[in-house]
Design an enzyme around this catalytic site. Structure first.
Site, PDB file in Angstrom:
ATOM      1  CG  PHE A 171       7.938  -8.706   5.407  1.00  8.89           C
ATOM      2  CD1 PHE A 171       6.708  -8.604   6.038  1.00  8.89           C
ATOM      3  CD2 PHE A 171       8.156  -7.954   4.246  1.00  8.89           C
ATOM      4  CE1 PHE A 171       5.707  -7.773   5.534  1.00  8.89           C
ATOM      5  CE2 PHE A 171       7.170  -7.122   3.739  1.00  8.89           C
ATOM      6  CZ  PHE A 171       5.940  -7.037   4.373  1.00  8.89           C
ATOM      7  CB  ILE A 172       8.374 -11.591   1.232  1.00  5.32           C
ATOM      8  CG1 ILE A 172       8.499 -10.068   1.100  1.00  5.32           C
ATOM      9  CG2 ILE A 172       7.661 -12.177   0.016  1.00  5.32           C
ATOM     10  CD1 ILE A 172       9.307  -9.579  -0.104  1.00  5.32           C
ATOM     11  CG  ASP A 207      14.803 -18.130   7.050  1.00  3.67           C
ATOM     12  OD1 ASP A 207      15.774 -17.718   7.728  1.00  3.67           O
ATOM     13  OD2 ASP A 207      14.085 -17.371   6.378  1.00  3.67           O
ATOM     14  NE  ARG A 217      20.230   2.377  -0.945  1.00  3.77           N
ATOM     15  CZ  ARG A 217      19.094   2.821  -0.466  1.00  3.77           C
ATOM     16  NH1 ARG A 217      19.087   3.614   0.567  1.00  3.77           N
ATOM     17  NH2 ARG A 217      17.947   2.468  -1.014  1.00  3.77           N
ATOM     18  CE1 TYR A 265      19.036  -6.126  -1.279  1.00  4.66           C
ATOM     19  CE2 TYR A 265      18.230  -4.033  -2.156  1.00  4.66           C
ATOM     20  CZ  TYR A 265      17.993  -5.326  -1.719  1.00  4.66           C
ATOM     21  OH  TYR A 265      16.695  -5.810  -1.702  1.00  4.66           O
ATOM     22  CG  ASN A 289       9.752   0.825  -0.833  1.00  2.38           C
ATOM     23  OD1 ASN A 289      10.304   1.000  -1.916  1.00  2.38           O
ATOM     24  ND2 ASN A 289      10.336   1.128   0.306  1.00  2.38           N
ATOM     25  NE  ARG A 337      12.423   4.377  -1.095  1.00  7.82           N
ATOM     26  CZ  ARG A 337      13.392   5.246  -1.410  1.00  7.82           C
ATOM     27  NH1 ARG A 337      13.132   6.248  -2.228  1.00  7.82           N
ATOM     28  NH2 ARG A 337      14.602   5.100  -0.903  1.00  7.82           N
ATOM     29  CE1 TYR A 377      20.446   5.027   3.003  1.00  5.65           C
ATOM     30  CE2 TYR A 377      20.196   7.400   2.753  1.00  5.65           C
ATOM     31  CZ  TYR A 377      19.650   6.133   2.759  1.00  5.65           C
ATOM     32  OH  TYR A 377      18.312   5.961   2.513  1.00  5.65           O
ATOM     33  NE  ARG A 423      13.522   2.474  -4.588  1.00  7.16           N
ATOM     34  CZ  ARG A 423      13.873   1.982  -3.407  1.00  7.16           C
ATOM     35  NH1 ARG A 423      12.937   1.543  -2.579  1.00  7.16           N
ATOM     36  NH2 ARG A 423      15.130   1.901  -3.072  1.00  7.16           N
TER      37      ARG A 423
END
Ligand code: NAD
Ligand code: UDP
Length: 389
Positions: A28-29, A49, A182, A185, A214, A260, A335, A341
């Protein structure tokens, strides 16, 4: 004065064309960063990639004016001896490669830790050993939970920004217990940040660490059953888009109370380009990149997306547009969530003079227009297919 067409850095010096080794360029980025670099700069890209679907439009046909400035290398950095050579050929490496969808953190914690820490190690090592600059993508999730979230619910201190605004050089990293997987990461990202920082301190590695808050927009993740697995769970933008396209209620995890701040991908990419072209100002820095003005609860996001989608698609919204689900049901055991944030923008503003521009409404309008245009026909066809007996 510089000749017409010469790009100048923030200190008025001409910018020399660079070769950039971009790992994870097909995501995406990466796809937005490739687009920006090819359209607006003279820089060359070695795009690495496992996939290239999201940058196909930049690679084909070979008659495109920038064709000699982008080279795609299909490789997995876990096990490919070409990696060091490609890093050596470039002036700068940007590492975007990662498993970064929350549904994976608690269900595939080993893959998550390997991807975000172990697989990034050779990249850091090759940059350090070959004196190459590194821009590494970390995450706002390294902050974990806010200090304020541990205060009593009715404490007035919860309204005090010093208990929730996240600062690169002051805020602690607060994760939940180990059985809340969770945090696998965030923890792996934190350790690779510390390693990069130490390589800078002990061995002189020139680095910049980016903490995205985000970033959202077109080409984010996948729509389950259309261009991704039917049972897959992407990040919230794609989950909600999928439900809107299928005319199903949007699922609010644990009531959708988490907060968020969302930033339009195109605003965020401007910040990354400033980092690329202003090494003296960006080296040795950790940058929050987000939009503090676009804060909502996930419930408010769902409501706004429902309204915007109705406007761009011309379809009425459902009578009950959302439904509550527990995190255990939606994500499974282990989770946990970041409560809030809000990025502090002091450092990026001081170093690069950058500020985000796009409001949440505007970024949702352009993104959902894209989602509707790209997916609505495919969804209609998928829904109308008879189910195999
Ligand atoms: P993405 O999943 O769309 O892109 C990641 C790309 O890396 C994918 O194309 C994937 O194929 C590639 N990749 C993964 N492992 C690889 C490997 N072993 N070898 C080669 N390629 C590999 O994700 P994104 O949203 O573009 O995120 C990019 C980076 O930014 C990630 O490091 C992520 O943790 C970070 N980030 C993004 C956000 C956001 O808002 N989008 C938020 C926080 C952090
Ligand atoms: N979420 C939700 N419904 C969904 C998908 C996500 O309520 O269908 C919530 C999720 O629990 C989290 C927020 O939306 O509180 C953002 O999730 P995302 O996957 O985008 O990533 P995060 O911001 O947590 O890294």
């Amino acid at each position: 004065m510089a000749a017409a067409g010469v790009r100048l850095d923030l200190d008025g010096r001409p910018i020399k064309p660079k070769t950039i080794c971009m790992i994870g360029a097909g995501g995406f980025i990466g796809s937005h960063l490739c687009e920006k670099i090819l359209l607006e700069t003279p820089h060359k890209i070695l795009a690495l990639d496992v996939y290239n679907d999201k940058i196909k439009h930049l690679l084909e046909p070979e008659t495109l004016t920038w064709a000699d400035r982008i080279q795609f290398h299909r490789l997995n950095i876990k096990h490919d001896s070409r990696l060091e050579g490609l890093i050596k050929m470039a002036d700068l490496t940007i590492n975007l490669a990662a498993i970064c969808t929350p549904a994976d953190y608690n269900t595939r914690p080993l893959d998550t830790i390997y991807s975000n820490f172990i697989d990034a190690l050779p990249v850091v090592k090759y940059c350090s050993e070959n004196n190459k600059r590194l821009i590494h993508f970390s995450t706002c999730e390294v902050y974990g939970k806010t200090i304020g979230s541990f205060l009593p619910k009715d404490s007035p201190l919860r309204q005090d920004p010093s208990y929730y605004v996240l600062k690169e050089d002051a805020s602690p990293c607060i994760f939940g217990p180990i059985d809340k997987q969770r945090w696998s990461y965030a923890c792996a990202k934190q350790l690779i940040e510390r390693l990069i920082y130490a390589e800078g301190a002990e061995n002189g590695l020139e680095f910049t660490i980016v903490r995205p808050f985000n970033w959202i927009g077109p080409r984010m993740d996948f729509i389950p059953g259309i261009d991704g697995p039917s049972e897959g769970v992407p990040r919230v933008l794609a989950c909600f888009s999928n439900c809107l396209l299928r005319r199903q209620p949007l699922k609010l995890v644990d009531g959708g109370q988490s907060q968020r701040t969302f930033i339009y991908i195109k605003d965020a990419i401007e910040a990354v380009l400033l980092m690329i072209e202003n090494p003296e100002r960006a080296n040795g820095q950790i940058f929050n990149v987000g939009n503090p003005n676009n804060e909502v609860t996930v419930r408010q996001l769902a409501e706004m997306m429902t309204e915007v989608y109705s406007k761009v698609s011309g379809e009425s919204s459902l009578e009950n547009p959302t439904v509550d689900v527990s995190s255990k049901e939606f994500y499974g055991e282990g989770y946990d969530d970041s409560d809030k944030r809000i990025p502090d923008m002091t450092i990026i503003n001081r170093q690069l003079g950058w500020n985000p521009k796009t409001s949440l409404w505007d970024l949702l309008e352009s993104t959902l227009t894209y989602q509707h245009r790209t997916y609505s026909e495919a969804i209609k066809q998928a829904i109308s297919k008879p189910v195999a007996s």
